[in-house]
Design a protein around this motif. Structure first.
Motif, PDB file in Angstrom:
ATOM      1  N   VAL A 198       0.843  -1.198   0.000  1.00 54.85           N
ATOM      2  CA  VAL A 198       0.000   0.000   0.000  1.00 54.85           C
ATOM      3  C   VAL A 198       0.876   1.245   0.000  1.00 54.85           C
ATOM      4  CG1 VAL A 198      -0.187   0.107   2.535  1.00 54.85           C
ATOM      5  CG2 VAL A 198      -1.939   1.171   1.121  1.00 54.85           C
ATOM      6  N   VAL A 199       0.457   2.242  -0.751  1.00 56.63           N
ATOM      7  CA  VAL A 199       1.072   3.567  -0.742  1.00 56.63           C
ATOM      8  C   VAL A 199      -0.031   4.523  -0.307  1.00 56.63           C
ATOM      9  CG1 VAL A 199       2.342   5.284  -2.068  1.00 56.63           C
ATOM     10  CG2 VAL A 199       2.478   2.871  -2.708  1.00 56.63           C
ATOM     11  N   ARG A 200       0.119   5.115   0.884  1.00 56.27           N
ATOM     12  CA  ARG A 200      -0.963   5.922   1.450  1.00 56.27           C
ATOM     13  C   ARG A 200      -0.479   7.321   1.800  1.00 56.27           C
ATOM     14  NH1 ARG A 200      -5.559   4.290   5.943  1.00 56.27           N
ATOM     15  NH2 ARG A 200      -6.703   6.249   5.760  1.00 56.27           N
ATOM     16  N   GLU A 201      -1.185   8.290   1.329  1.00 53.31           N
ATOM     17  CA  GLU A 201      -0.885   9.695   1.603  1.00 53.31           C
ATOM     18  C   GLU A 201      -1.519  10.083   2.935  1.00 53.31           C
ATOM     19  OE1 GLU A 201      -0.971  13.133  -1.597  1.00 53.31           O
ATOM     20  OE2 GLU A 201      -2.941  12.904  -0.684  1.00 53.31           O
ATOM     21  N   ARG A 202      -0.742  10.721   3.785  1.00 47.46           N
ATOM     22  CA  ARG A 202      -1.300  11.164   5.061  1.00 47.46           C
ATOM     23  C   ARG A 202      -2.304  12.298   4.847  1.00 47.46           C
ATOM     24  NH1 ARG A 202       3.680  11.541   9.470  1.00 47.46           N
ATOM     25  NH2 ARG A 202       4.075   9.290   9.644  1.00 47.46           N
ATOM     26  N   PRO A 203      -3.342  12.375   5.692  1.00 49.82           N
ATOM     27  CA  PRO A 203      -4.311  13.466   5.550  1.00 49.82           C
ATOM     28  C   PRO A 203      -3.638  14.828   5.736  1.00 49.82           C
ATOM     29  CG  PRO A 203      -5.130  11.760   7.023  1.00 49.82           C
ATOM     30  CD  PRO A 203      -3.693  11.452   6.775  1.00 49.82           C
ATOM     31  N   ALA A 204      -4.158  15.829   5.065  1.00 46.84           N
ATOM     32  CA  ALA A 204      -3.636  17.182   5.224  1.00 46.84           C
ATOM     33  C   ALA A 204      -3.904  17.672   6.638  1.00 46.84           C
ATOM     34  CB  ALA A 204      -4.288  18.110   4.201  1.00 46.84           C
ATOM     35  N   ASP A 205      -3.070  18.579   7.119  1.00 44.82           N
ATOM     36  CA  ASP A 205      -3.228  19.113   8.470  1.00 44.82           C
ATOM     37  C   ASP A 205      -4.606  19.758   8.633  1.00 44.82           C
ATOM     38  OD1 ASP A 205      -0.687  18.328   9.099  1.00 44.82           O
ATOM     39  OD2 ASP A 205       0.238  20.268   8.647  1.00 44.82           O
ATOM     40  N   GLY A 206      -5.285  19.384   9.725  1.00 47.85           N
ATOM     41  CA  GLY A 206      -6.593  19.960  10.005  1.00 47.85           C
ATOM     42  C   GLY A 206      -7.735  19.335   9.222  1.00 47.85           C
ATOM     43  N   SER A 207      -7.445  18.314   8.405  1.00 48.90           N
ATOM     44  CA  SER A 207      -8.481  17.683   7.589  1.00 48.90           C
ATOM     45  C   SER A 207      -8.812  16.313   8.145  1.00 48.90           C
ATOM     46  CB  SER A 207      -8.021  17.564   6.135  1.00 48.90           C
ATOM     47  OG  SER A 207      -8.950  16.816   5.376  1.00 48.90           O
ATOM     48  N   ASP A 208     -10.102  15.963   8.123  1.00 47.04           N
ATOM     49  CA  ASP A 208     -10.545  14.652   8.579  1.00 47.04           C
ATOM     50  C   ASP A 208     -10.633  13.664   7.423  1.00 47.04           C
ATOM     51  OD1 ASP A 208     -11.543  12.830  10.549  1.00 47.04           O
ATOM     52  OD2 ASP A 208     -13.557  13.132   9.753  1.00 47.04           O
ATOM     53  N   ALA A 209     -10.523  14.172   6.193  1.00 50.57           N
ATOM     54  CA  ALA A 209     -10.655  13.312   5.016  1.00 50.57           C
ATOM     55  C   ALA A 209      -9.410  12.457   4.834  1.00 50.57           C
ATOM     56  CB  ALA A 209     -10.889  14.165   3.771  1.00 50.57           C
ATOM     57  N   PRO A 210      -9.572  11.176   4.522  1.00 47.19           N
ATOM     58  CA  PRO A 210      -8.399  10.309   4.284  1.00 47.19           C
ATOM     59  C   PRO A 210      -7.624  10.776   3.060  1.00 47.19           C
ATOM     60  CG  PRO A 210     -10.418   9.020   4.550  1.00 47.19           C
ATOM     61  CD  PRO A 210     -10.836  10.441   4.395  1.00 47.19           C
ATOM     62  N   GLY A 211      -6.327  10.528   3.065  1.00 52.20           N
ATOM     63  CA  GLY A 211      -5.529  10.844   1.900  1.00 52.20           C
ATOM     64  C   GLY A 211      -5.716   9.800   0.810  1.00 52.20           C
ATOM     65  N   LYS A 212      -5.019   9.973  -0.290  1.00 55.64           N
ATOM     66  CA  LYS A 212      -5.112   9.025  -1.406  1.00 55.64           C
ATOM     67  C   LYS A 212      -4.487   7.690  -1.007  1.00 55.64           C
ATOM     68  CE  LYS A 212      -4.708  12.803  -4.758  1.00 55.64           C
ATOM     69  NZ  LYS A 212      -4.356  13.853  -3.788  1.00 55.64           N
ATOM     70  N   VAL A 213      -5.075   6.611  -1.502  1.00 49.73           N
ATOM     71  CA  VAL A 213      -4.609   5.259  -1.183  1.00 49.73           C
ATOM     72  C   VAL A 213      -4.521   4.459  -2.482  1.00 49.73           C
ATOM     73  CG1 VAL A 213      -4.962   3.210   0.230  1.00 49.73           C
ATOM     74  CG2 VAL A 213      -5.876   5.412   0.999  1.00 49.73           C
ATOM     75  N   ARG A 214      -3.373   3.821  -2.713  1.00 46.54           N
ATOM     76  CA  ARG A 214      -3.210   2.953  -3.878  1.00 46.54           C
ATOM     77  C   ARG A 214      -2.488   1.672  -3.454  1.00 46.54           C
ATOM     78  NH1 ARG A 214      -6.312   5.998  -5.188  1.00 46.54           N
ATOM     79  NH2 ARG A 214      -6.522   7.263  -7.082  1.00 46.54           N
ATOM     80  N   THR A 215      -2.822   0.574  -4.112  1.00 48.23           N
ATOM     81  CA  THR A 215      -2.201  -0.705  -3.781  1.00 48.23           C
ATOM     82  C   THR A 215      -1.674  -1.372  -5.046  1.00 48.23           C
ATOM     83  OG1 THR A 215      -4.309  -1.880  -4.022  1.00 48.23           O
ATOM     84  CG2 THR A 215      -3.722  -1.095  -1.813  1.00 48.23           C
ATOM     85  N   ILE A 216      -0.755  -2.301  -4.852  1.00 51.65           N
ATOM     86  CA  ILE A 216      -0.246  -3.116  -5.947  1.00 51.65           C
ATOM     87  C   ILE A 216       0.072  -4.504  -5.411  1.00 51.65           C
ATOM     88  CG2 ILE A 216       2.142  -2.327  -5.626  1.00 51.65           C
ATOM     89  CD1 ILE A 216       2.512  -2.659  -8.661  1.00 51.65           C
ATOM     90  N   HIS A 217      -0.227  -5.515  -6.196  1.00 47.29           N
ATOM     91  CA  HIS A 217       0.031  -6.895  -5.824  1.00 47.29           C
ATOM     92  C   HIS A 217       1.288  -7.359  -6.537  1.00 47.29           C
ATOM     93  CE1 HIS A 217      -1.124 -11.388  -6.160  1.00 47.29           C
ATOM     94  NE2 HIS A 217      -0.541 -11.172  -4.996  1.00 47.29           N
ATOM     95  N   VAL A 218       2.306  -7.731  -5.777  1.00 51.17           N
ATOM     96  CA  VAL A 218       3.611  -8.107  -6.343  1.00 51.17           C
ATOM     97  C   VAL A 218       4.113  -9.375  -5.661  1.00 51.17           C
ATOM     98  CG1 VAL A 218       4.349  -5.813  -7.109  1.00 51.17           C
ATOM     99  CG2 VAL A 218       4.696  -6.491  -4.722  1.00 51.17           C
ATOM    100  N   ALA A 219       5.130  -9.981  -6.276  1.00 56.05           N
ATOM    101  CA  ALA A 219       5.702 -11.200  -5.700  1.00 56.05           C
ATOM    102  C   ALA A 219       6.405 -10.904  -4.383  1.00 56.05           C
ATOM    103  CB  ALA A 219       6.667 -11.840  -6.693  1.00 56.05           C
ATOM    104  N   TRP A 306     -10.144   1.854  -2.511  1.00 55.94           N
ATOM    105  CA  TRP A 306     -11.251   2.726  -2.914  1.00 55.94           C
ATOM    106  C   TRP A 306     -12.182   2.992  -1.726  1.00 55.94           C
ATOM    107  CZ3 TRP A 306     -16.617   2.279  -3.276  1.00 55.94           C
ATOM    108  CH2 TRP A 306     -17.264   3.200  -4.100  1.00 55.94           C
ATOM    109  N   ARG A 307     -12.494   1.958  -0.970  1.00 60.85           N
ATOM    110  CA  ARG A 307     -13.367   2.131   0.198  1.00 60.85           C
ATOM    111  C   ARG A 307     -12.713   3.033   1.243  1.00 60.85           C
ATOM    112  NH1 ARG A 307     -17.692  -1.284   0.141  1.00 60.85           N
ATOM    113  NH2 ARG A 307     -17.578  -3.143  -1.187  1.00 60.85           N
ATOM    114  N   GLU A 308     -11.404   2.841   1.462  1.00 60.43           N
ATOM    115  CA  GLU A 308     -10.698   3.652   2.460  1.00 60.43           C
ATOM    116  C   GLU A 308     -10.629   5.107   2.031  1.00 60.43           C
ATOM    117  OE1 GLU A 308      -8.752   4.025   6.138  1.00 60.43           O
ATOM    118  OE2 GLU A 308      -9.467   2.141   5.270  1.00 60.43           O
ATOM    119  N   GLU A 309     -10.323   5.339   0.755  1.00 56.54           N
ATOM    120  CA  GLU A 309     -10.144   6.708   0.262  1.00 56.54           C
ATOM    121  C   GLU A 309     -11.451   7.487   0.248  1.00 56.54           C
ATOM    122  OE1 GLU A 309      -8.654   8.776  -3.876  1.00 56.54           O
ATOM    123  OE2 GLU A 309      -7.643   6.951  -3.190  1.00 56.54           O
TER     124      GLU A 309
END
Length: 327
Positions: A198-219, A306-309
């Motif tokens: 998972v690559v997850r962006e931390r929420p901006a300061d003062g914001s309750d909204a989750p940051g962007k989230v992306r995943t990749i399936h690798v060996a 997608w659900r988390e973001e």
């Protein structure tokens, strides 16, 4: 103290009752609005916006005459199409109301919705909800992939982490002392164990909204480095654990590392947001879906991201997002 968004009335903007009170024409109009925001049916083959309406305005025949680049001549398109032609819903057999209801059921599942659960709701075969859910996950994954073509988009503070995704564990009957046995063990291990990163962006300061989230399936986690470089902007601070597989990232980004054998947080360095995402993944895998086939892990990962973001978005808007991806 303000009320949490998920407990507020704003979180529920669409209900099953409202869906079933719609007529089939109203449901069809919603699909048209999502696929063609300008309200004009557009040919999926040549892009022409002129057409004849057929079969009570549920089907159109293109009037376009596209240019043949090879000969320089024009030819009539005459493609007959519907609102779902050449989309993930192409060849649908269910009514638009039922598709809308199934989409609402899909987004309402916080940890996902098992196909057996949807089967009991709509009284159908197991294959019907399963075949609907998989294209939905594939559509979400495709929408994420199209964003990658525009270049890196994550910035600020980004956390990365990986977890093993496997159907069964490799159990050792006794300690391995022979080199050939060790090699055989790792061959079996790599066949049954893969990594979801998972690559997850931390929420901006003062914001309750989750940051962007992306995943990749690798060996293995190190194979995700090219993907990380595609989604994370240069100059962004990356937080990671002490896994040696992430060491090459130090050439491209400022990094903060945390040794999880000693602590979960070392100053500003931590991967708690990434671990929070994996808690959702584990709960979904063990509680809702029970097991994931290896070839579908990337789709399930995209669904969980997608659900988390979009977890702070009203469920009616989530339905629109899912349908937009499907269409």
């Amino acid at each position: 103290m303000s009320q949490h968004f998920l407990l507020s009335p704003l979180e529920v903007s669409l209900t099953e009752e409202e869906v079933w009170l719609l007529t089939e024409d109203q449901a069809h109009d919603k699909f048209k609005e999502i696929r063609w925001p300008d309200g004009v049916p557009t040919c999926p083959q040549c892009g022409c916006k002129e057409s004849w309406a057929l079969i009570e305005n549920r089907k159109w025949k293109c009037k376009g005459r596209p240019l043949d680049a090879a000969t320089g001549a024009t030819w009539p398109c005459h493609l007959q199409y519907t609102v779902t032609s050449r989309t993930h819903l192409h060849g649908r057999k269910r009514s638009f109301k039922r598709i809308l209801s199934a989409t609402l059921s899909f987004v309402n599942g916080v940890l996902g919705v098992a196909a057996l659960h949807q089967r009991r709701r709509i009284k159908n075969s197991y294959k019907t909800p399963f075949v609907f859910q998989q294209p939905t996950r594939a559509a979400i994954d495709t929408a994420n992939q199209s964003q990658l073509r525009d270049g890196p988009f994550m910035e600020g503070e980004v956390e990365i982490d990986g977890m093993f995704v496997t159907k069964k564990r490799v159990k050792l009957k006794s300690p391995i002392t022979d080199e050939n046995e060790l090699e055989k063990f790792f061959d079996t291990y790599h066949q049954t164990h893969t990594a979801l990163v998972v690559v997850r962006e931390r929420p901006a300061d003062g914001s309750d909204a989750p940051g962007k989230v992306r995943t990749i399936h690798v060996a293995k986690e190190g194979d995700a480095i090219p993907f990380i470089r595609r989604v994370v902007k240069p100059g962004t601070t990356i937080h990671a654990d002490y896994s040696s597989q992430y060491n090459p990232l130090r050439m491209f980004y400022p990094m903060l590392r945390v040794d999880h054998s000693k602590t979960y947080k070392d100053g500003d360095a931590c991967t708690n947001w990434a671990e929070s995402f994996f808690s959702r993944v584990r709960a979904a895998k063990e509680g809702a879906y029970r097991s994931w086939r290896k070839k579908y892990v990337s789709w399930y990962g995209a669904e969980m991201a997608w659900r988390e973001e979009n977890s702070r978005m009203p469920n009616g808007e989530q339905v629109d997002l899912a349908l937009k991806a499907l269409l």
